[in-house]
Design a protein around this motif. Structure first.
Motif, PDB file in Angstrom:
ATOM      1  N   GLU A  47       0.723  -1.132   0.037  1.00  0.00           N
ATOM      2  CA  GLU A  47      -0.067  -0.103  -0.116  1.00  0.00           C
ATOM      3  C   GLU A  47       0.888   1.091   0.075  1.00  0.00           C
ATOM      4  OE1 GLU A  47      -3.692  -1.639   2.611  1.00  0.00           O
ATOM      5  OE2 GLU A  47      -2.073  -0.724   3.537  1.00  0.00           O
ATOM      6  N   SER A  48       2.079   1.204   0.766  1.00  0.00           N
ATOM      7  CA  SER A  48       3.024   2.393   0.780  1.00  0.00           C
ATOM      8  C   SER A  48       3.963   2.668  -0.413  1.00  0.00           C
ATOM      9  CB  SER A  48       3.500   2.375   2.041  1.00  0.00           C
ATOM     10  OG  SER A  48       4.815   1.294   2.140  1.00  0.00           O
ATOM     11  N   PHE A  65     -13.012   7.907  -4.219  1.00  0.00           N
ATOM     12  CA  PHE A  65     -11.736   6.972  -4.532  1.00  0.00           C
ATOM     13  C   PHE A  65     -10.263   7.723  -4.126  1.00  0.00           C
ATOM     14  CE2 PHE A  65     -14.974   4.825  -6.693  1.00  0.00           C
ATOM     15  CZ  PHE A  65     -14.752   3.422  -6.565  1.00  0.00           C
ATOM     16  N   ASP A  66     -10.285   8.447  -3.086  1.00  0.00           N
ATOM     17  CA  ASP A  66      -9.160   9.067  -2.786  1.00  0.00           C
ATOM     18  C   ASP A  66      -8.092   8.258  -2.300  1.00  0.00           C
ATOM     19  OD1 ASP A  66     -10.376  11.356  -3.425  1.00  0.00           O
ATOM     20  OD2 ASP A  66     -10.971  11.931  -1.498  1.00  0.00           O
ATOM     21  N   GLY A  67      -8.293   7.060  -1.742  1.00  0.00           N
ATOM     22  CA  GLY A  67      -7.284   6.443  -1.355  1.00  0.00           C
ATOM     23  C   GLY A  67      -6.647   5.100  -2.055  1.00  0.00           C
ATOM     24  N   VAL A  68      -5.985   4.339  -1.372  1.00  0.00           N
ATOM     25  CA  VAL A  68      -5.439   3.078  -1.974  1.00  0.00           C
ATOM     26  C   VAL A  68      -6.799   1.771  -1.406  1.00  0.00           C
ATOM     27  CG1 VAL A  68      -3.906   1.333  -1.683  1.00  0.00           C
ATOM     28  CG2 VAL A  68      -3.212   3.743  -1.444  1.00  0.00           C
ATOM     29  N   LEU A  81      -1.964 -10.768  -2.447  1.00  0.00           N
ATOM     30  CA  LEU A  81      -2.142  -9.537  -2.071  1.00  0.00           C
ATOM     31  C   LEU A  81      -2.175  -8.277  -3.176  1.00  0.00           C
ATOM     32  CD1 LEU A  81       0.242  -9.419   0.911  1.00  0.00           C
ATOM     33  CD2 LEU A  81      -2.234  -9.950   1.022  1.00  0.00           C
ATOM     34  N   SER A  82      -3.176  -7.504  -3.170  1.00  0.00           N
ATOM     35  CA  SER A  82      -3.143  -6.448  -3.999  1.00  0.00           C
ATOM     36  C   SER A  82      -3.594  -5.392  -3.557  1.00  0.00           C
ATOM     37  CB  SER A  82      -3.987  -6.756  -5.188  1.00  0.00           C
ATOM     38  OG  SER A  82      -5.248  -6.844  -4.804  1.00  0.00           O
ATOM     39  N   ALA A  83      -2.918  -3.958  -4.040  1.00  0.00           N
ATOM     40  CA  ALA A  83      -3.115  -2.759  -3.651  1.00  0.00           C
ATOM     41  C   ALA A  83      -3.060  -1.657  -4.810  1.00  0.00           C
ATOM     42  CB  ALA A  83      -2.329  -2.201  -2.628  1.00  0.00           C
ATOM     43  N   VAL A 169      -0.629  -2.925  -7.606  1.00  0.00           N
ATOM     44  CA  VAL A 169       0.575  -3.753  -7.245  1.00  0.00           C
ATOM     45  C   VAL A 169       0.290  -5.145  -6.678  1.00  0.00           C
ATOM     46  CG1 VAL A 169       1.288  -2.791  -5.225  1.00  0.00           C
ATOM     47  CG2 VAL A 169       3.039  -3.828  -6.497  1.00  0.00           C
ATOM     48  N   GLY A 170       1.015  -6.232  -7.131  1.00  0.00           N
ATOM     49  CA  GLY A 170       0.370  -7.592  -6.298  1.00  0.00           C
ATOM     50  C   GLY A 170       1.505  -8.229  -5.936  1.00  0.00           C
ATOM     51  N   SER A 171       1.244  -9.415  -5.022  1.00  0.00           N
ATOM     52  CA  SER A 171       2.386 -10.140  -4.544  1.00  0.00           C
ATOM     53  C   SER A 171       1.707 -11.509  -3.738  1.00  0.00           C
ATOM     54  CB  SER A 171       3.045  -9.561  -3.743  1.00  0.00           C
ATOM     55  OG  SER A 171       4.314 -10.211  -3.193  1.00  0.00           O
ATOM     56  N   ALA A 172       2.557 -12.419  -3.801  1.00  0.00           N
ATOM     57  CA  ALA A 172       1.925 -13.583  -2.931  1.00  0.00           C
ATOM     58  C   ALA A 172       2.187 -13.334  -1.574  1.00  0.00           C
ATOM     59  CB  ALA A 172       2.995 -14.733  -3.588  1.00  0.00           C
ATOM     60  N   ALA A 173       1.071 -13.704  -0.993  1.00  0.00           N
ATOM     61  CA  ALA A 173       1.037 -13.399   0.606  1.00  0.00           C
ATOM     62  C   ALA A 173       2.262 -13.857   1.307  1.00  0.00           C
ATOM     63  CB  ALA A 173      -0.303 -14.117   1.057  1.00  0.00           C
ATOM     64  N   ASP A 174       2.968 -15.089   0.788  1.00  0.00           N
ATOM     65  CA  ASP A 174       4.127 -15.431   1.598  1.00  0.00           C
ATOM     66  C   ASP A 174       5.447 -14.866   0.854  1.00  0.00           C
ATOM     67  OD1 ASP A 174       4.106 -16.955  -0.783  1.00  0.00           O
ATOM     68  OD2 ASP A 174       4.107 -18.822   0.409  1.00  0.00           O
TER      69      ASP A 174
END
Length: 183
Positions: A47-48, A65-68, A81-83, A169-174
């Motif tokens: 998210e950051s 839609f002001d935030g992530v 995970l995705s943000a 942006v996305g990534s596997a949780a582990d």
């Protein structure tokens, strides 16, 4: 008395152990899949990421839609995970692509060519990371109609001209997967 397995009973013992390990939820501790449990720190990292909050000059988030926006989805077996953020931009898609390509590559992201040659104007994909920290960055253009269908509400006047886009942006949780490749 020592514990012994009688001949012909190893399969029954293994099945019993799996049921007990799963407890009342039916999930086995032996499961090779990951879940969203304990992913808060990894989610905050996604998210950051500066690229999510660095749109081209003149881009604005649509009303409401002001935030992530972020989520962890673990319904397919392995948690993902995705943000991301949604923006409207009064300029061209090519200006958006140029902005993010320059910013992403300066931050160490690798551009991944699109599978359909000549359709880069539909979006772009970048990858970054190794050693269990792999991430994918996707830039997709959305029309007012696609925005409305996906978010369940009408797109504002921001989408009347220019380009609406979603950067995620996305990534596997582990964090598994080593080097990120493909999008």
């Amino acid at each position: 008395m020592p514990f012994r397995i009688r001949p012909g009973r190893p399969a029954a013992l293994l099945l019993s152990a799996a049921i007990v390990a799963g407890g009342p939820t039916g999930c086995s501790m032996l499961s090779p899949f990951t879940t969203c449990d304990g992913t808060e720190a990894r989610m905050k990292e996604l998210e950051s990421l500066p690229l999510l909050a660095s749109p081209p000059p003149g881009a604005t988030p649509p009303r409401g839609f002001d935030g992530v926006h972020s989520e962890c989805a673990d319904d397919s077996g392995d948690a993902w995970l995705s943000a991301g953020r949604v923006y409207a931009y009064p300029g061209t898609r090519q200006e958006v692509l140029d902005h993010y390509r320059k910013a992403a590559e300066a931050d160490g992201w690798r551009f991944e060519p699109q599978p359909v040659a000549g359709h880069e104007s539909m979006g772009s994909c970048f990858t970054k990371g190794e050693d269990g920290r792999a991430k994918q960055l996707a830039l997709r253009f959305v029309s007012a109609q696609e925005f409305s269908e996906f978010h369940g509400r009408e797109a504002g006047p921001e989408f009347a001209s220019g380009a609406g886009f979603d950067i995620e942006v996305g990534s596997a949780a582990d964090g598994a997967g080593g080097d990120a490749t493909g999008c």
